[in-house]
Write an enzyme that holds these catalytic residues in place. Structure first.
Site, PDB file in Angstrom:
ATOM      1  CE  LYS A   1      -9.614   6.674   6.645  1.00  0.00           C
ATOM      2  NZ  LYS A   1      -9.103   5.846   7.781  1.00  0.00           N
TER       3      LYS A   1
ATOM      4  CE1 TYR B   1     -14.157   3.843   5.970  1.00  0.00           C
ATOM      5  CE2 TYR B   1     -12.807   4.510   7.983  1.00  0.00           C
ATOM      6  CZ  TYR B   1     -12.892   3.881   6.857  1.00  0.00           C
ATOM      7  OH  TYR B   1     -11.682   3.425   6.163  1.00  0.00           O
TER       8      TYR B   1
HETATM    9  P1  NAD Z   1       0.344   0.830   8.602  1.00  0.00           P
HETATM   10  O1  NAD Z   1       1.043   1.393   9.718  1.00  0.00           O
HETATM   11  O2  NAD Z   1       0.091  -0.643   8.858  1.00  0.00           O
HETATM   12  O3  NAD Z   1       1.214   0.987   7.186  1.00  0.00           O
HETATM   13  C1  NAD Z   1       1.886   2.315   6.978  1.00  0.00           C
HETATM   14  C2  NAD Z   1       3.002   1.862   5.996  1.00  0.00           C
HETATM   15  O4  NAD Z   1       3.595   3.051   5.911  1.00  0.00           O
HETATM   16  C3  NAD Z   1       4.109   0.893   6.526  1.00  0.00           C
HETATM   17  O5  NAD Z   1       4.383   0.062   5.592  1.00  0.00           O
HETATM   18  C4  NAD Z   1       5.409   1.531   7.106  1.00  0.00           C
HETATM   19  O6  NAD Z   1       6.470   1.070   7.000  1.00  0.00           O
HETATM   20  C5  NAD Z   1       5.096   2.689   5.858  1.00  0.00           C
HETATM   21  N1  NAD Z   1       5.670   4.018   6.422  1.00  0.00           N
HETATM   22  C6  NAD Z   1       6.467   4.851   5.711  1.00  0.00           C
HETATM   23  N2  NAD Z   1       6.965   5.837   6.225  1.00  0.00           N
HETATM   24  C7  NAD Z   1       6.557   5.755   7.530  1.00  0.00           C
HETATM   25  C8  NAD Z   1       6.793   6.685   8.627  1.00  0.00           C
HETATM   26  N3  NAD Z   1       7.505   7.656   8.513  1.00  0.00           N
HETATM   27  N4  NAD Z   1       6.101   6.194   9.798  1.00  0.00           N
HETATM   28  C9  NAD Z   1       5.477   5.082   9.829  1.00  0.00           C
HETATM   29  N5  NAD Z   1       5.491   4.204   8.725  1.00  0.00           N
HETATM   30  C10 NAD Z   1       5.699   4.923   7.732  1.00  0.00           C
HETATM   31  O7  NAD Z   1      -0.908   1.828   8.455  1.00  0.00           O
HETATM   32  P2  NAD Z   1      -2.172   1.113   7.349  1.00  0.00           P
HETATM   33  O8  NAD Z   1      -3.202   0.803   8.255  1.00  0.00           O
HETATM   34  O9  NAD Z   1      -1.783   0.287   6.514  1.00  0.00           O
HETATM   35  O10 NAD Z   1      -2.858   2.950   7.099  1.00  0.00           O
HETATM   36  C11 NAD Z   1      -1.855   3.511   6.132  1.00  0.00           C
HETATM   37  C12 NAD Z   1      -3.275   4.451   5.512  1.00  0.00           C
HETATM   38  O11 NAD Z   1      -4.390   3.789   4.803  1.00  0.00           O
HETATM   39  C13 NAD Z   1      -3.626   5.279   6.401  1.00  0.00           C
HETATM   40  O12 NAD Z   1      -3.646   6.802   5.858  1.00  0.00           O
HETATM   41  C14 NAD Z   1      -4.860   4.892   6.855  1.00  0.00           C
HETATM   42  O13 NAD Z   1      -5.699   5.855   7.348  1.00  0.00           O
HETATM   43  C15 NAD Z   1      -5.518   4.408   5.517  1.00  0.00           C
HETATM   44  N6  NAD Z   1      -6.268   3.422   5.854  1.00  0.00           N
HETATM   45  C16 NAD Z   1      -7.569   3.240   5.069  1.00  0.00           C
HETATM   46  C17 NAD Z   1      -8.380   2.164   5.207  1.00  0.00           C
HETATM   47  C18 NAD Z   1      -9.883   2.122   4.531  1.00  0.00           C
HETATM   48  O14 NAD Z   1     -10.505   1.185   4.941  1.00  0.00           O
HETATM   49  N7  NAD Z   1      -9.895   2.726   3.456  1.00  0.00           N
HETATM   50  C19 NAD Z   1      -8.161   1.059   6.386  1.00  0.00           C
HETATM   51  C20 NAD Z   1      -7.082   1.191   7.161  1.00  0.00           C
HETATM   52  C21 NAD Z   1      -6.093   2.367   6.681  1.00  0.00           C
END
Ligand code: NAD
Length: 438
Positions: free
Chosen positions: A183, A268
């Site tokens: 999400k 949420y």
């Molecule tokens: P994050 O920034 O920690 O990780 C993102 C990953 O994508 C990194 O490994 C990064 O290197 C990679 N990536 C690839 N192409 C990229 C670009 N062009 N720019 C930036 N990063 C790039 O983010 P996250 O917190 O892991 O979030 C990822 C997804 O998960 C999002 O959609 C977020 O909304 C979702 N999320 C959901 C929950 C949940 O509880 N369900 C919690 C946190 C995040």
């Protein structure tokens, strides 16, 4: 026997190595087996055992020893043998993947990690070694489409910045794999529609990772609300807030995030309100604010506060902010009591409290429920849907509906007036209720 009604045991015995293709072929010839079920019978790179031992998916009954004055434990977990679990390729190795999803896969009963996709070769190598992923199952974003040729992969789980979800889901669907997407589903309702169409065209399942809909405390509260245990619900107050510090992070770039606090964490409140009420809003009214001069909020909003009006008359007031100490809670006010959820949207620690009048007394109760790993529960639900050929409880339409609502919220905040919801998503939005252990 109808494929839609195969029990897990029936299905698994059908997918045993030696009999799978023959039986599946007969059922398909009779028009009884869906194509997605057939996909599950394809040969895997790692040979599955001939058949899982009979009854392995039934809980082992242990000798009872606790009295019924204590909360009961069990049932014992029923993990499938590893080669019968659904194989996951996790795409994007950031915070969520490394801190929550990969560890959760180790505790899944029907799902297992088989492949990784990352832009960083060093990280990929290290994480693959940590989780025992074979080097040939490690992919870059450039080789992502080659997942198509990996028979160990059943599901692609997209854990990338929001604006990348659409392309990776559409490309992922073309590999013929089922898709679990984080999400918010995308950055617009138009993208969501494209993602749903791509998965339908490829005949693969699409689920959005709304973990709260699989969380026991939130599910129990929903049951109380929908059974009117505390009378008719009238009002909801919900808030999901936290504090961020890095203006360079993709979450603060509109092109990658799609928006600020609303699509990331306010979502949420929005999604859970709809989930617990089991109805869809007909009107929204919103205010938006960002502290002037704060570099975190030059592109995306800091705060969104909005009200949703539901057909039953319930008004849900929600707010979200990226610039305050963490607070994740909601309360449902009913005619005869209230239900309160602290840590409502957190990864763990949910606390459900209820209140009702009893003569001159107000009885407040904390409802103690065993915690489950929310990520393991949602992944195992998706795996279950694949094994039994069911529609996921939170399919793409569920994500689309949230985007339609968020677009109305932004419009209302911009125009300073209530916005009626006219864009209708095909009903029912959700699939059948998940079979969860808790
Ligand atoms: P994050 O920034 O920690 O990780 C993102 C990953 O994508 C990194 O490994 C990064 O290197 C990679 N990536 C690839 N192409 C990229 C670009 N062009 N720019 C930036 N990063 C790039 O983010 P996250 O917190 O892991 O979030 C990822 C997804 O998960 C999002 O959609 C977020 O909304 C979702 N999320 C959901 C929950 C949940 O509880 N369900 C919690 C946190 C995040």
């Amino acid at each position: 026997m109808d494929a839609e009604h195969l029990s897990r045991k029936d299905f698994l015995s059908l997918t045993g190595k030696t009999v799978a293709l023959g039986v599946a072929g007969t059922l398909a010839a009779n028009g009884l087996l869906h194509q997605n079920v057939l996909a599950q019978t394809r040969p895997r790179a790692v040979s599955p055992p001939a058949k899982i031992p009979p009854g392995v998916d039934e809980p082992i009954v242990l000798e009872a020893w606790k009295s019924d004055v204590d909360q009961q434990s069990g049932p014992t977990p029923t993990p499938l043998p590893p080669d019968h679990r659904i194989g996951y390729a996790v795409v994007g190795l950031g915070h969520l993947a490394l801190e929550e999803i990969l560890p959760a896969l180790s505790s899944c009963e029907k799902s297992r990690l088989v492949a990784l996709v990352s832009g960083s070769p060093e990280k990929l190598k290290k994480v693959a070694a940590q989780y025992g992923v074979a080097p040939q199952n490690c992919y870059s974003y450039d080789t992502y489409d080659q997942l198509k040729n990996n028979p160990e992969v059943d599901v692609i789980y997209i854990v990338l910045p929001n604006a990348l979800h659409k392309d990776y889901v559409v490309r992922g669907a073309k590999t013929g794999k089922h898709i679990l997407c984080e999400k918010p589903m995308a950055v617009s309702s138009k993208e969501c529609e494209e993602m749903i169409s791509a998965c339908n065209a490829a005949n693969v399942k699409l689920m959005i990772a709304y973990r709260i809909q699989y969380q026991p405390h939130n599910r129990k509260l929903r049951e109380f609300v929908q059974n009117k245990t505390f009378g008719v619900p009238k009002l909801i107050e919900a808030c999901n807030s936290q504090s961020s510090a890095n203006p360079a992070h993709w979450r603060h770039k509109k092109a990658l995030a799609g928006g600020g606090a609303l699509p990331d964490i306010g979502l949420y409140c929005l999604n859970t309100n709809r989930f617990i009420l089991g109805e869809e809003p007909i009107e929204v009214f919103a205010y938006q604010y960002s502290t002037p001069g704060n570099p975190l909020f030059t592109e995306v909003e800091e705060l969104m506060s909005w009200q949703m009006r539901f057909p039953s008359g319930v008004i849900a007031s929600s707010s979200t902010d990226y610039n305050v100490h963490e607070s994740r809670r909601y309360r449902v006010m009913c005619e005869k009591g209230w239900l309160n959820m602290d840590k409502a949207y957190a990864y763990k620690g949910q606390k459900l409290t209820t209140a009702r009048a009893e003569g001159k007394m107000e009885r407040q109760e904390e409802i103690g429920l065993a915690e489950t790993n929310q990520f393991a529960a949602e992944m195992d639900h998706f795996s279950d849907c694949i094994l039994k050929n069911k529609r996921p409880f939170t399919p793409g339409e569920e994500g689309l509906q949230d985007h339609i609502l968020m677009e109305a919220i932004y419009q209302s905040a911009k125009e300073g007036r209530p916005v009626k919801l006219t864009h209708k998503v095909n009903q029912p939005l959700r699939g059948p209720e998940p079979e969860l252990d808790a």
